[in-house]
Design an enzyme around this catalytic site. Sequence first.
Site, short mmCIF file in Angstrom:
data_model
loop_
_atom_site.label_atom_id
_atom_site.label_comp_id
_atom_site.label_asym_id
_atom_site.label_seq_id
_atom_site.Cartn_x
_atom_site.Cartn_y
_atom_site.Cartn_z
N LYS A 48 0.82 -1.21 0.00
CA LYS A 48 0.00 0.00 0.00
C LYS A 48 0.85 1.26 0.00
CE LYS A 48 -4.39 -1.75 1.52
NZ LYS A 48 -5.59 -1.61 2.29
N LYS A 55 -5.08 -8.78 -6.75
CA LYS A 55 -6.31 -8.91 -5.94
C LYS A 55 -7.37 -7.91 -6.41
CE LYS A 55 -6.93 -7.12 -1.81
NZ LYS A 55 -7.09 -6.78 -0.39
N LYS A 95 -11.13 -2.48 -3.81
CA LYS A 95 -12.02 -1.33 -3.99
C LYS A 95 -11.25 -0.07 -4.39
CE LYS A 95 -13.39 -1.75 0.68
NZ LYS A 95 -12.28 -1.96 1.60
N1 AQP Z 1 -10.21 -9.67 -3.47
C1 AQP Z 1 -10.55 -10.21 -2.30
N2 AQP Z 1 -10.78 -11.54 -2.21
C2 AQP Z 1 -11.14 -12.10 -1.02
N3 AQP Z 1 -11.28 -11.39 0.12
C3 AQP Z 1 -11.05 -10.06 0.06
N4 AQP Z 1 -11.09 -9.09 0.97
C4 AQP Z 1 -10.79 -7.90 0.42
N5 AQP Z 1 -10.54 -8.07 -0.88
C5 AQP Z 1 -10.68 -9.40 -1.14
C6 AQP Z 1 -11.43 -9.33 2.37
O1 AQP Z 1 -12.38 -8.36 2.77
C7 AQP Z 1 -12.13 -8.04 4.14
C8 AQP Z 1 -12.04 -6.56 4.33
O2 AQP Z 1 -11.01 -6.00 3.60
P1 AQP Z 1 -10.77 -4.44 3.71
O3 AQP Z 1 -11.66 -3.71 2.81
O4 AQP Z 1 -10.81 -4.01 5.11
O5 AQP Z 1 -9.29 -4.28 3.27
P2 AQP Z 1 -8.56 -4.79 2.02
O6 AQP Z 1 -8.26 -6.23 2.17
O7 AQP Z 1 -7.40 -3.89 1.86
O8 AQP Z 1 -9.62 -4.63 0.85
P3 AQP Z 1 -9.48 -3.79 -0.44
O9 AQP Z 1 -10.73 -3.93 -1.26
O10 AQP Z 1 -8.20 -4.13 -1.12
O11 AQP Z 1 -9.47 -2.35 0.16
P4 AQP Z 1 -8.55 -1.15 -0.22
O12 AQP Z 1 -8.61 -1.09 -1.71
O13 AQP Z 1 -9.18 0.02 0.48
O14 AQP Z 1 -7.21 -1.48 0.30
C9 AQP Z 1 -10.86 -8.77 4.57
O15 AQP Z 1 -11.25 -9.94 5.25
C10 AQP Z 1 -10.23 -9.11 3.28
O16 AQP Z 1 -9.42 -10.28 3.37
#
Ligand code: AQP
Length: 340
Positions: A118, A201, A204
């Site tokens: 990140k 991955k 969002k």
């Molecule tokens: N692509 C994914 N596949 C499976 N699980 C996922 N999670 C996120 N993306 C995937 C799971 O969702 C939960 C919450 O995640 P988060 O939003 O708190 O943080 P993150 O993992 O950093 O998700 P993003 O979408 O990638 O957010 P941004 O873009 O803001 O960094 C967790 O249980 C995660 O494993």
Amino acid sequence: MTQTTFTPRVFSGIQPSGGLTLGNYLGAIKRFVDMQGPDFETVYCMVDLHAITVWQNPADLIHNTRELCAGFIASGIDPAKSILINQSQVPEHAQLGWVFNCVARMGWMQRMTQFKDKAGKNAQNASLGLFGYPALMAADILVYHATHVPVGEDQKQHLELTRDIAAKFNHDYGVDFFPMTEPVIEGAATRVMSLRDGTKKMSKSDPSDASRINMTDDADAIARKIRKAKTDPDALPSEAKGLEDRPEARNLINIYAALSDQTVDQVLAEVGGKQFGAFKPMLAELAVAKLGPISAEMARLMDEPDEIDRILTAGSLRAREITAPILRKTYDIVGMVAPV
Ligand code: AQP
């Protein structure tokens, strides 16, 4: 020392840092719903303090927190059965987070791959909060003495750190106070990948909207994104082994399996031999059938933001009945003078 028995309790959270994606749904929320029931107390959290580790427009943060809560409820999380909170309304998260900042070691934190991903090349300009995030995440979990944490694959390392922090605290203070939390990383879609690049991955915050399915996408948008999803020219295999080295094909099959509550082998028994031109419409139809009712219910709930705020306030009051005594006991163990 006698072994402490902990109440079976599930905690997990999602950042209100943007709209919910299919990755969040399949990797996290759908499984939160599965764990709701007589076996566990369940606490689900909109981790707004984590969201501000990168810049958030304040009005967007409020909107996204309510929308995330709507997404939880629309997906099947029942506020009567589960405690639903936003993290900042339960101050014990941040308070225990500070104690854990003093337990976690710099070397442990420097190994966290999510920070590296990140912060990217500009790590000197990243917030201190982004670096310390996993210690706060450990506090989110352990301030409930949570025994189980359903998460996607990307959170595995942070869960290991949570166990390391609990073990070091217990060891340093000679107690058996924090549980060794079990990560629950299960199902066909523990890592949903980008529709544009099967090695990345689904996220969002990806700048490309075509890379993800948002929970608020309408049927046309879902069908268009699946139609345009990157694939290879070969037909689908009949066995899982045939998906090796085919990340995009594997991703679409995993999504189909998770959405239809089947194993990958069951799906391949049905679709093996088909070309993507035939499979993609099947996947789009399934995704629309599963996500359409959820996004409609989210929209309905979002028309009543006061009701969402009431649910979060009620949840935080219930949560604090658990977290306040655990924090107080932590302070007692550490040696903080208590109010008389
Ligand atoms: N692509 C994914 N596949 C499976 N699980 C996922 N999670 C996120 N993306 C995937 C799971 O969702 C939960 C919450 O995640 P988060 O939003 O708190 O943080 P993150 O993992 O950093 O998700 P993003 O979408 O990638 O957010 P941004 O873009 O803001 O960094 C967790 O249980 C995660 O494993």
